[in-house]
Design a protein around this motif. Structure first.
Motif, PDB file in Angstrom:
ATOM      1  N   ARG A 182      37.580  50.485  32.655  1.00 54.76           N
ATOM      2  CA  ARG A 182      37.246  49.074  32.801  1.00 54.76           C
ATOM      3  C   ARG A 182      38.433  48.371  33.452  1.00 54.76           C
ATOM      4  N   VAL A 183      38.128  47.256  34.072  1.00 52.98           N
ATOM      5  CA  VAL A 183      39.179  46.506  34.760  1.00 52.98           C
ATOM      6  C   VAL A 183      39.274  45.119  34.148  1.00 52.98           C
ATOM      7  N   ARG A 184      40.491  44.746  33.716  1.00 58.94           N
ATOM      8  CA  ARG A 184      40.702  43.374  33.262  1.00 58.94           C
ATOM      9  C   ARG A 184      40.720  42.451  34.487  1.00 58.94           C
ATOM     10  N   LEU A 185      40.040  41.343  34.383  1.00 59.34           N
ATOM     11  CA  LEU A 185      39.895  40.468  35.537  1.00 59.34           C
ATOM     12  C   LEU A 185      41.249  40.019  36.077  1.00 59.34           C
ATOM     13  N   ALA A 186      42.212  39.795  35.174  1.00 61.06           N
ATOM     14  CA  ALA A 186      43.532  39.338  35.610  1.00 61.06           C
ATOM     15  C   ALA A 186      44.245  40.369  36.486  1.00 61.06           C
ATOM     16  N   GLU A 187      43.861  41.650  36.374  1.00 59.78           N
ATOM     17  CA  GLU A 187      44.476  42.690  37.191  1.00 59.78           C
ATOM     18  C   GLU A 187      44.110  42.548  38.672  1.00 59.78           C
ATOM     19  N   LEU A 188      43.130  41.724  38.968  1.00 57.54           N
ATOM     20  CA  LEU A 188      42.697  41.531  40.357  1.00 57.54           C
ATOM     21  C   LEU A 188      43.292  40.267  40.977  1.00 57.54           C
ATOM     22  N   ALA A 189      44.200  39.633  40.238  1.00 56.53           N
ATOM     23  CA  ALA A 189      44.709  38.331  40.679  1.00 56.53           C
ATOM     24  C   ALA A 189      45.397  38.395  42.035  1.00 56.53           C
ATOM     25  N   GLY A 190      46.174  39.432  42.300  1.00 65.00           N
ATOM     26  CA  GLY A 190      46.917  39.480  43.553  1.00 65.00           C
ATOM     27  C   GLY A 190      46.204  40.193  44.679  1.00 65.00           C
ATOM     28  N   GLU A 191      44.955  40.560  44.473  1.00 61.99           N
ATOM     29  CA  GLU A 191      44.213  41.322  45.474  1.00 61.99           C
ATOM     30  C   GLU A 191      43.587  40.419  46.533  1.00 61.99           C
ATOM     31  N   PRO A 192      43.443  40.931  47.763  1.00 61.57           N
ATOM     32  CA  PRO A 192      42.579  40.224  48.717  1.00 61.57           C
ATOM     33  C   PRO A 192      41.121  40.388  48.270  1.00 61.57           C
ATOM     34  N   TRP A 193      40.328  39.352  48.447  1.00 63.92           N
ATOM     35  CA  TRP A 193      38.957  39.359  47.932  1.00 63.92           C
ATOM     36  C   TRP A 193      37.937  39.306  49.066  1.00 63.92           C
ATOM     37  N   VAL A 194      36.834  40.018  48.842  1.00 65.17           N
ATOM     38  CA  VAL A 194      35.671  39.964  49.731  1.00 65.17           C
ATOM     39  C   VAL A 194      34.613  39.099  49.054  1.00 65.17           C
ATOM     40  N   GLY A 195      34.236  38.013  49.692  1.00 63.74           N
ATOM     41  CA  GLY A 195      33.214  37.145  49.120  1.00 63.74           C
ATOM     42  C   GLY A 195      31.826  37.754  49.246  1.00 63.74           C
ATOM     43  N   GLY A 200      27.355  27.915  45.320  1.00 57.04           N
ATOM     44  CA  GLY A 200      26.284  27.620  44.379  1.00 57.04           C
ATOM     45  C   GLY A 200      26.587  28.206  43.020  1.00 57.04           C
ATOM     46  N   PRO A 201      25.587  28.280  42.147  1.00 55.63           N
ATOM     47  CA  PRO A 201      25.840  28.698  40.765  1.00 55.63           C
ATOM     48  C   PRO A 201      26.373  30.117  40.628  1.00 55.63           C
ATOM     49  N   CYS A 202      25.981  31.049  41.522  1.00 52.44           N
ATOM     50  CA  CYS A 202      26.493  32.414  41.420  1.00 52.44           C
ATOM     51  C   CYS A 202      27.988  32.465  41.727  1.00 52.44           C
ATOM     52  N   LEU A 203      28.399  31.800  42.812  1.00 57.36           N
ATOM     53  CA  LEU A 203      29.825  31.737  43.139  1.00 57.36           C
ATOM     54  C   LEU A 203      30.575  30.962  42.061  1.00 57.36           C
ATOM     55  N   ASP A 204      29.959  29.913  41.537  1.00 60.32           N
ATOM     56  CA  ASP A 204      30.597  29.129  40.474  1.00 60.32           C
ATOM     57  C   ASP A 204      30.914  30.008  39.263  1.00 60.32           C
ATOM     58  N   ALA A 205      29.988  30.940  38.934  1.00 55.20           N
ATOM     59  CA  ALA A 205      30.216  31.827  37.786  1.00 55.20           C
ATOM     60  C   ALA A 205      31.434  32.715  38.025  1.00 55.20           C
ATOM     61  N   GLN A 206      31.585  33.214  39.254  1.00 56.38           N
ATOM     62  CA  GLN A 206      32.762  34.024  39.596  1.00 56.38           C
ATOM     63  C   GLN A 206      34.042  33.199  39.470  1.00 56.38           C
ATOM     64  N   MET A 207      34.019  32.021  40.068  1.00 54.28           N
ATOM     65  CA  MET A 207      35.223  31.193  40.098  1.00 54.28           C
ATOM     66  C   MET A 207      35.631  30.764  38.693  1.00 54.28           C
ATOM     67  N   VAL A 260      36.318  43.034  32.251  1.00 54.80           N
ATOM     68  CA  VAL A 260      36.485  42.456  30.915  1.00 54.80           C
ATOM     69  C   VAL A 260      37.599  41.417  30.940  1.00 54.80           C
ATOM     70  N   GLU A 261      37.645  40.642  29.867  1.00 55.72           N
ATOM     71  CA  GLU A 261      38.730  39.671  29.597  1.00 55.72           C
ATOM     72  C   GLU A 261      38.970  38.687  30.732  1.00 55.72           C
ATOM     73  N   PRO A 262      38.029  37.821  31.061  1.00 56.03           N
ATOM     74  CA  PRO A 262      36.661  37.757  30.537  1.00 56.03           C
ATOM     75  C   PRO A 262      35.700  38.564  31.412  1.00 56.03           C
ATOM     76  N   GLU A 263      34.469  38.678  30.932  1.00 52.54           N
ATOM     77  CA  GLU A 263      33.418  39.328  31.711  1.00 52.54           C
ATOM     78  C   GLU A 263      32.668  38.244  32.497  1.00 52.54           C
ATOM     79  N   PRO A 264      32.756  38.254  33.820  1.00 50.45           N
ATOM     80  CA  PRO A 264      32.006  37.247  34.588  1.00 50.45           C
ATOM     81  C   PRO A 264      30.505  37.517  34.483  1.00 50.45           C
ATOM     82  N   VAL A 265      29.730  36.504  34.232  1.00 50.87           N
ATOM     83  CA  VAL A 265      28.269  36.656  34.162  1.00 50.87           C
ATOM     84  C   VAL A 265      27.606  35.475  34.855  1.00 50.87           C
ATOM     85  N   ARG A 266      26.430  35.720  35.389  1.00 48.26           N
ATOM     86  CA  ARG A 266      25.591  34.629  35.855  1.00 48.26           C
ATOM     87  C   ARG A 266      24.376  34.589  34.930  1.00 48.26           C
TER      88      ARG A 266
END
Length: 296
Positions: A182-195, A200-207, A260-266
């Protein structure tokens, strides 16, 4: 204008051959039957019965109205049967609006379950436009699946929570976190991201999940499409989040892990018109959706 109810009284008299016989069949007194026939004759402007011994037989006008009474009686019976089927949810139509990623995982199996129990009900399916709630509110749809609302009543539309669809992280095959369970969400903080989402609400849930983890993702490419997003990730341009329902066929060059920590959900909701009368077929379709979610 002749009264159709009195025409049925006339029909009973003609079929029984007497006023007394018709009275016994209908549960009336003979005098009440005679009064109904007298009024009908005034409405028709013609004699409808003539006496023959102790009974009666129809005149030409009486026979004409009797024939029409039989047709009307049959049509009324058919209408009552059709109405009973509709009210019981055995016939009718359910118009459904849905968003693309709900089609294969939710709508298709729900329709299959629903049709098995309600073969006489037609299901009209349409991919939702930008405002599916308007279709429900204005009666163009009976039900819509929507993302990111709040359960309860909303300007003529009632929302019922159906499920929370978790986001999974999509990593390049050789990524440093590819071997993690599993991957803790904070571990992705410094990564480049692919949108992968439109605004809208789906992107809002990610953010919102990223902000809860203490960072804001840095998007280097915006794909707004789950399949294309996987391709960009496979090419090593970054990492991305894709909802479980939207994952579909996995690109061979990516690794997918739970977050996890937290688990993003829509959150996905069923929208129905608040003022709509009870509709058994609609409730059965909602039940089919819940069965699919419960069996997933």
């Amino acid at each position: 204008m002749v009264d159709v109810r009195r025409m049925q009284v006339l029909r009973a008299v003609v079929e029984c051959g007497s006023v007394s016989g018709a009275a016994a069949r209908l549960g009336y007194t003979p005098s009440a039957v005679s009064q109904q026939i007298a009024v009908l004759e005034k409405e028709a402007g013609a004699e409808l019965l003539e006496r023959v011994g102790r009974g009666v037989r129809p005149t030409a006008a009486g026979l004409l109205l009797t024939d029409y009474a039989e047709v009307i009686g049959r049509q009324v019976a058919e209408a009552e049967a059709a109405l009973a089927d509709l009210l019981a949810g055995r016939t009718g139509r359910v118009a459904v609006r849905y968003f693309a990623t709900a089609g294969a995982g939710l709508i298709a199996p729900a329709v299959a379950r629903f049709r098995a129990g309600h073969p006489g009900v037609r299901v009209d399916l349409k991919l939702a436009d930008s405002d599916p709630l308007s279709d429900v509110r204005e009666g163009r749809a009976d039900l819509a699946l929507v993302v990111g609302a709040v359960e309860g009543a909303h300007d003529g539309v009632r929302l019922r929570h159906l499920l929370d669809d978790p986001y999974l992280v999509v990593l390049p095959a050789g990524h440093r976190l590819a071997e993690a369970a599993r991957v803790r969400l904070a571990e992705l903080a410094g990564e480049p991201w692919v949108g992968s989402e439109w605004p809208g609400p789906c992107l809002d849930a990610q953010m919102a999940a990223c902000e809860a983890a203490g960072f804001r993702p840095g998007f280097v490419v915006e794909s707004e499409d789950y399949v294309t997003a996987q391709g960009f990730v496979a090419a090593g341009l970054g990492v991305g989040l894709i909802p479980r329902l939207g994952l579909g066929s996995r690109h061979p060059g990516v690794v997918v892990r739970e977050v996890v920590e937290p688990e993003p959900v829509r959150s996905i909701y069923v929208a129905v018109r608040e003022t709509a009368p009870p509709q058994p077929s609609l409730e059965a379709f909602v039940g089919a959706l819940r069965d699919v979610v419960g069996g997933a």
